[in-house]
Design an enzyme around this catalytic site. Structure first.
Site, short mmCIF file in Angstrom:
data_model
loop_
_atom_site.label_atom_id
_atom_site.label_comp_id
_atom_site.label_asym_id
_atom_site.label_seq_id
_atom_site.Cartn_x
_atom_site.Cartn_y
_atom_site.Cartn_z
N SER A 82 0.82 -1.22 0.00
CA SER A 82 0.00 0.00 0.00
C SER A 82 0.85 1.26 0.00
O SER A 82 1.96 1.29 0.53
CB SER A 82 -0.92 0.01 1.22
N SER B 273 3.42 -3.84 7.22
CA SER B 273 3.34 -4.71 8.39
C SER B 273 4.71 -5.13 8.88
O SER B 273 5.52 -5.67 8.12
CB SER B 273 2.52 -5.96 8.06
N GLU C 175 -3.12 -14.52 1.24
CA GLU C 175 -3.52 -13.61 2.31
C GLU C 175 -5.00 -13.74 2.62
O GLU C 175 -5.42 -13.64 3.78
CB GLU C 175 -3.19 -12.17 1.90
#
Length: 377
Positions: free
Chosen positions: A124, A156, A239
């Site tokens: 992102s 993350s 995911e």
């Protein structure tokens, strides 16, 4: 579609269950959830135990059904979650296993399996979240290296990671989905700056990452140049496919705890609450069956989850949020106590309709790839 377990799979379950019963009492105390360096050490230590016992490669080399059994049993036993190893074990690792060269698999997979290296996800960007294909981080080829510049957000575990699965634009003139490449970037490379982001719950498992002419070897590209969108779809299928399996088991266990708490504090007398908990129980049972169906499909088609993962992720995100709203009803004023795990989990649940692909994006995937509906103009 066969949703029953074979004798061999049940034997695997029994062996895993016995090992968990023996090893879990020997684990050290869990660290402060806000201390990510300590959590990394704890999570990697658990991964080393799995490796030494022969369970580390269950996410890649085992069958999808064995993977499902592993996630179910470890959650039921209260074993540590993958934690800081989440991206490496459930995203980047399976992607490299499926799409990487023999040399790439040999270089990156063993350290992840041993708990020696941690990965983060650099997908992102500030203006490319749900519309991921509009990413603008660029990678310019310079001999045997790419020179990467740009910014990532919601990365993350970036502050404790050794490697980053990074999406970059390698051909700005190509159509949006065709000019992207998937790179493995070392987080200690010159030009990488990490700035942690604090969540509503006070933790810092996400970060902004700034890239200032970072040099990444071309050999670190997984898949062909400009074929990164297809590789990314493989990553996202993992995911959204089995990454939330353990959490479904946890939600089903929480429902039982909620019912017991409701009987103890008197809220069980509310028929509306009882119906709500009953319906949630049915929804999570259906999600478990959907997971089994998706795993059966993956096993029949080579191990990579399909678009059915989007159906699961869409429904699970909303069911989890409703579960914690029901928990707030049961707990009453105690639902505001930040010392309770349920309260922190409720705050975390607010992100699920955004994280790993927004619900709007999942609906588009279901509409176009499963139902065959035309794209909107």
């Amino acid at each position: 579609m066969d949703l029953a377990y074979s004798a061999e799979e049940e034997e695997f379950r029994a062996r895993l269950r016995a090992w968990l019963a023996a090893v879990l009492p020997t684990l050290p105390p869990r660290p402060d959830p806000l201390d990510w360096p300590a959590r990394r050490a704890y999570d990697c230590g658990w991964q080393r135990r799995l490796h030494d016992a022969g369970y580390a490669d269950v996410h890649w080399d085992a069958s999808p059904t064995q993977r499902l059994i592993f996630l179910e049993e470890t959650e039921l036993a209260g074993a540590p979650y993958v934690g800081a190893n989440f991206v490496g074990l459930l995203h980047a690792g399976p992607t490299i296993a499926a799409e990487g060269t023999a040399a790439q698999r040999e270089r990156w997979l063993p350290p992840v399996l041993r708990g020696d290296e941690v990965w983060c996800q650099g997908f992102s960007e500030p203006e490319a979240g749900s519309d991921l294909a509009s990413l603008r981080t660029k990678a310019v080829r310079d001999g045997d290296e790419y020179v990467v510049s740009g910014q990532k957000i919601w990365t993350s575990h970036a502050e404790v990671a050794d490697w980053c699965e990074l999406l970059v634009r390698t051909d700005p003139a190509a159509p949006r989905h065709r000019g992207i490449s998937w790179l493995a970037m070392p987080m200690d490379a010159p030009g990488v700056t990490v700035r942690p982001l604090r969540t509503l719950a006070g933790s810092t498992e996400f970060a902004e990452v700034f890239l200032d002419e970072v040099r990444v070897p071309v050999a670190n590209r997984v898949g062909d140049e400009n074929d990164g969108w297809r590789v990314t779809m493989v990553t996202l299928s993992f995911e959204r496919g089995t990454a939330f399996v353990g959490e479904v088991v946890a939600c089903r266990r929480l429902l039982g705890e909620l019912a017991r708490t409701a009987r103890e504090n008197g809220t069980w007398g509310d028929p509306v609450l009882r119906r709500r908990l009953g319906r949630l129980s049915a929804e999570f049972q259906a999600l478990w069956r959907l997971t089994q169906a998706n795993v059966s499909e993956a096993q029949a088609t080579g191990g990579v989850p399909g678009a059915g993962g989007s159906v699961f992720k869409l429904h699970y995100s909303h069911a989890r949020q409703e579960l914690y709203e029901a928990a707030a009803t049961v707990l009453g004023p105690d639902a505001l106590d930040l010392g309770r795990d349920w309260t922190l989990d409720r705050l975390s649940s607010l992100s699920y309709t955004i994280a790993a692909g927004t619900s709007q994006i999942q609906r588009n995937i279901v509409a176009e790839r499963i139902l065959g509906l035309p794209k909107g103009r």
